[in-house]
Design a protein around this motif. Sequence first.
Motif, PDB file in Angstrom:
ATOM      1  N   ARG A  70       0.831  -1.203   0.000  1.00 22.51           N
ATOM      2  CA  ARG A  70       0.000   0.000   0.000  1.00 22.51           C
ATOM      3  C   ARG A  70       0.864   1.250   0.000  1.00 22.51           C
ATOM      4  NH1 ARG A  70      -5.072  -0.942  -1.772  1.00 22.51           N
ATOM      5  NH2 ARG A  70      -5.943  -2.795  -0.765  1.00 22.51           N
ATOM      6  N   TYR A  93      -0.367  -4.114  -6.717  1.00 19.05           N
ATOM      7  CA  TYR A  93      -1.721  -4.662  -6.559  1.00 19.05           C
ATOM      8  C   TYR A  93      -1.722  -6.172  -6.790  1.00 19.05           C
ATOM      9  CZ  TYR A  93      -4.114  -0.153  -6.171  1.00 19.05           C
ATOM     10  OH  TYR A  93      -4.573   1.071  -5.728  1.00 19.05           O
ATOM     11  N   HIS A  94      -0.924  -6.627  -7.737  1.00 17.88           N
ATOM     12  CA  HIS A  94      -0.807  -8.057  -8.037  1.00 17.88           C
ATOM     13  C   HIS A  94      -0.341  -8.816  -6.791  1.00 17.88           C
ATOM     14  CE1 HIS A  94       0.268 -10.928 -11.604  1.00 17.88           C
ATOM     15  NE2 HIS A  94      -0.224 -11.604 -10.592  1.00 17.88           N
ATOM     16  N   GLU A  98      -5.030  -8.378  -5.730  1.00 14.30           N
ATOM     17  CA  GLU A  98      -6.107  -7.546  -6.286  1.00 14.30           C
ATOM     18  C   GLU A  98      -5.929  -7.553  -7.810  1.00 14.30           C
ATOM     19  OE1 GLU A  98      -6.880  -3.841  -4.297  1.00 14.30           O
ATOM     20  OE2 GLU A  98      -6.039  -4.588  -2.408  1.00 14.30           O
ATOM     21  N   ASP A 100      -7.868  -7.698 -10.575  1.00  7.96           N
ATOM     22  CA  ASP A 100      -8.567  -6.844 -11.536  1.00  7.96           C
ATOM     23  C   ASP A 100      -7.943  -5.451 -11.596  1.00  7.96           C
ATOM     24  OD1 ASP A 100     -10.305  -8.873 -12.225  1.00  7.96           O
ATOM     25  OD2 ASP A 100     -11.830  -8.287 -10.757  1.00  7.96           O
ATOM     26  N   ILE A 101      -7.588  -4.906 -10.432  1.00  6.77           N
ATOM     27  CA  ILE A 101      -6.950  -3.582 -10.413  1.00  6.77           C
ATOM     28  C   ILE A 101      -5.565  -3.678 -11.034  1.00  6.77           C
ATOM     29  CG2 ILE A 101      -6.167  -1.678  -8.953  1.00  6.77           C
ATOM     30  CD1 ILE A 101      -8.266  -2.481  -6.909  1.00  6.77           C
TER      31      ILE A 101
END
Length: 267
Positions: A70, A93-94, A98, A100-101
């Motif tokens: 983050r 994000y991977h 997450e 899709d993001i």
Amino acid sequence: LEMPRSVWPKTSNWFEIRKHDLPRVCALAFPLCLGLIPACAQTSSFETPQARALSPTERGDIYMARKMYREAIDTYMQAPPTAPMLNKIGIAYHQMAELDIAAKYYQRAMKADPAFIDATNNLGTIYYSKKSFRRAIGEFKKVLRAKPDAASTWANLSNAYFGRKQYELSTEAREKALELDPEVFDRRGSVGTLVQERNIAEAAKYHYFIAKSLAKKGRNAAALLYIRKALEEGFKERKKFEEEPEFAGLRDDPEFKQIMATEPKVL
């Protein structure tokens, strides 16, 4: 520097300076000496360099290395949205699953710079994670057309073919990966720009195939490691190791004999 004669001591022998002459000599000499100090100091002084501030990219990479994803994202967002930067955000994000993001950021990176092929590879790993193996294969092939020496992408392609049970094509891609980088399946992930997929369905069988490829290349120590992995993950066809010609060079090895004689504890 020259002192006025009026202050010279009244003697030709400087070792015989009279006591009452000393104040006059020192009174003039001391200010003159002081005048020399700044010039001397300038020639011998060293300026202490100030520490360079880290860029958002550098600070973000540090957060990634610490698995503070983050914080890495927030820091990367402070940098211009170049293709490499968007790709790094996608990887963060991977790492947090997450997907899709992550995919959206990989696609933005590809749009920002179609020649930046690392994002294409990484999008392929998203499709692989979702078991969309055909789409993953398509993305990996795009990368390899542009960069045929990308060992990690060959490894990813091997995994995707394996997911579709196209074992012969998987073996070809795996052996190409090993040819380019003998350690490609042993290396662990980093905070680079390219993702190598490691979540393999039917891991026992896949490790059997890796062991077979390694043994074929004469990399016996690595092959033995993957034989162990395959058996520990529940590979049932133990006779393959004792019968298939690729493993012939291992059969006189004491470690191989020990592995074959021992019933492994399935993990």
